[in-house]
Design an enzyme around this catalytic site. Sequence first.
Site, PDB file in Angstrom:
ATOM      1  N   CYS A   1     -31.822  -7.190 -67.236  1.00 49.77           N
ATOM      2  CA  CYS A   1     -31.393  -5.825 -67.533  1.00 49.77           C
ATOM      3  C   CYS A   1     -32.364  -4.792 -66.992  1.00 49.77           C
ATOM      4  O   CYS A   1     -31.987  -3.678 -66.701  1.00 49.77           O
ATOM      5  CB  CYS A   1     -31.255  -5.615 -69.029  1.00 49.77           C
ATOM      6  SG  CYS A   1     -30.071  -6.742 -69.743  1.00 49.77           S
TER       7      CYS A   1
ATOM      8  N   ASN B   1     -36.761 -11.332 -75.237  1.00 53.58           N
ATOM      9  CA  ASN B   1     -36.051 -11.866 -74.082  1.00 53.58           C
ATOM     10  C   ASN B   1     -36.901 -11.991 -72.827  1.00 53.58           C
ATOM     11  O   ASN B   1     -36.558 -12.721 -71.922  1.00 53.58           O
ATOM     12  CB  ASN B   1     -34.835 -10.980 -73.792  1.00 53.58           C
ATOM     13  CG  ASN B   1     -35.198  -9.519 -73.660  1.00 53.58           C
ATOM     14  OD1 ASN B   1     -35.883  -8.957 -74.516  1.00 53.58           O
ATOM     15  ND2 ASN B   1     -34.759  -8.886 -72.594  1.00 53.58           N
TER      16      ASN B   1
END
Lengths: 383, 380
Positions: free
Chosen positions: A325, A150
């Site tokens: 995140c 990611n």
Amino acid sequence: MEVYLDNSATTKVRKEVIDKMLEVLEEEYGNPSSLHRKGYQAEKLLKEARENVTCLIGGRPEGIIFTSGGTESNNLALIGVAESLKKKGNHIISSTIEHPSILNVLKFLEENGFEVTYLEVDKKGRVHPEDVKSAINDKTILISIMAVNNEIGTIEPIGEIGTIAREKGILFHVDAVQAAGKVEVDVKKQKLDMVSLSAHKIHGPKGVGALYLSEEVRIRPIIFGGGQEKNIRSGTENMPGIVGFGVASRLAKESLEEVSQKLMGLKKRLWEGISSEIKDVHLNGPEVEEGAPHILNVSFRGVRGEVLLHALEEEGIYVSTGSACSSKKRGGSHVLKAIGLKGDLLEGAIRFSLGIFNTEEDIDYTVDILKKKVDFLRRFKRR
Amino acid sequence: MKDVLLIKYGELALKGENRSFFENTLVKNIKYALRDFDGVKVEKTHGRIYVECEKNVEEAIERLKKVFGIVGITRAKEADLDLEEIFKAAVDLMKSHQGKTFKVETKRPNKAFPYNSMEISRRVGAAVLKNVKNMKVDVHNPDVLLNVEIREKAFLYAGVIEGAGGLPLGTNGKATVLLSGGIDSPVAAWMMMKRGVEVEAVYFHSPPYTSDRAKEKVVDLCKVLSQYGRGMRLHVVHFTDLQLEIYEKCPARLTTIIMRRMMMKIAEKIAQQNGSLALITGESLGQVASQTIESLYVTNSSVSLPVFRPLIGMDKREIIDIAQKIGTYEISIRPYEDCCTIFVPKHPATKPKLEKVLEAEEKMDYQKFIDNFEEEVIEI
């Protein structure tokens, strides 16, 4: 001008998805478990959604377990297998660059008697299949490797790892949250036993995802209740979300070729622009054409990522440092550290992640603004 | 018989001729704190404030605990001057207490009441013994001390809830606080508010080096502080340009101290415009390089208003304890950078010399920034 280049954090929901979700909210609001017609209508929608999501990764619709998103799918896969196979063995193989919803579950399992091998990656973020092979021992019950990273967009060799796992009879879980709709994920061809998916990364709604289970997989639930989703994930189904996820999946599958070509074109344009206009930049992760078509990670030497992010935001451009995140944590991204980044390259990393709504004009505008902002910010390097 | 809250205020009573000003301000602040409560009556008589509150008494007490000037809050029963009524109130009150032993103490400022203190205590005690199960008298070490006060009415109470203390907000003028978003400055503001000072806040915002979330943090801190007063005005000053000017024109070792001097100058200007007679900072001696005695001397020399530094002699631990108590700590530790930390040089001067600093400042045209700073005013 608003240019959203943070599509790996989340995406804008497609109009077609919203329309179908509204229909479910306003009219088809039944509970699929109800015995009457309203319930039956809902059950039909649920079945259709299952088929739609399946088309994204192949396999059988009955294998789809709907969850609250990628994080829950990853938790369910790892804990569910660990619980059901703990008599067989206690060893799990994964990598150092997985998403926190894998790494933190593994940490929890380690506290509960499991042993985990975290495979190192090379400078491009690639896990080597030979390393997987040599990490396997007679206690190994599970291998979990992501399909696309990611933060840097590395495409992992899940097909090769799938073959190794199948030969050894070990379950293989793939976190395909970033891969779905962008690169090929095929549970048959690549021999995947479990796949985690998330709706909001493919222009669907937040709060819904799925875990795909091949026929052979038996897992223990982590949520107990009324027995929905084949008793693996209890709780009344999030019908608007699930139906929206279905529509988003079908659209993503239908346009996969076209979208990945378009995104790769934009990504190349972005990197060419950055590397020709701005000095002292560093591409993090795989070569542009080797990586996933939507993720480009670049360090601007001498500029702090977070400051550049806010400077771009002033001009309507939205990007990430590291991943969404990890960006609120201090100390730098674990992925960038794993591929050997240090010092100001680590601090100066920006992730651009493209989506279907981006245009060439967006990219040219971004390069233009980047050049101005980076030049300006470099005048005020911390001393 | 009805429930009332007795408000005790200690220090105010000493304030001689100004006493009624302090009392009236306190009454006003109490009314403001309970402004959205139905059926609230606030009355002032004989060195006491009485609050009648029909509903949500618990919530009212929580609000009153944040009103400066209140030393103690007592939940009391008010009864007519009639022995039977007083007994009933006493029994009612004692039924709600956990203790097993009690003692009655009576004060009788109203000498028109026909029984003396001793007699009232004795009779009230007998009524409680008769009507409350498992309750015994212990005059030496009682679990519950039941107070009876005979005034124009009878007031009965047991136990006092501690108030915030200090002086009523607004009785000590106004000051302007430099708020960074860290742990210290909100505590400093609170401590001066506790001494009756009305406060306006200044925050220095440096986009893109500081984010919207850093600004939001300061807004949230002001919201917490404003619960101790009557709203608050926050000035968000756009500081980036001046910071970059300092960076380019001044020696690295002096950038922090010069930045602080510039902040003080801008804050002083805002203070003069809003009628403040002092500045407030969260500095604590020796905590960081800019808070050595030499640095404070140099910072202080940038302004002519007095600078209040209520934390000057406190340890970090003591400051954190207050921050936790007043509810600012959790907000202050949110991990967003403020403008004080972004350009910190590796080796800041810990003993800057004023002449050197003035010399360095000569090299930039700071006055134009101070004369024309941009600000956003947020009413909280």
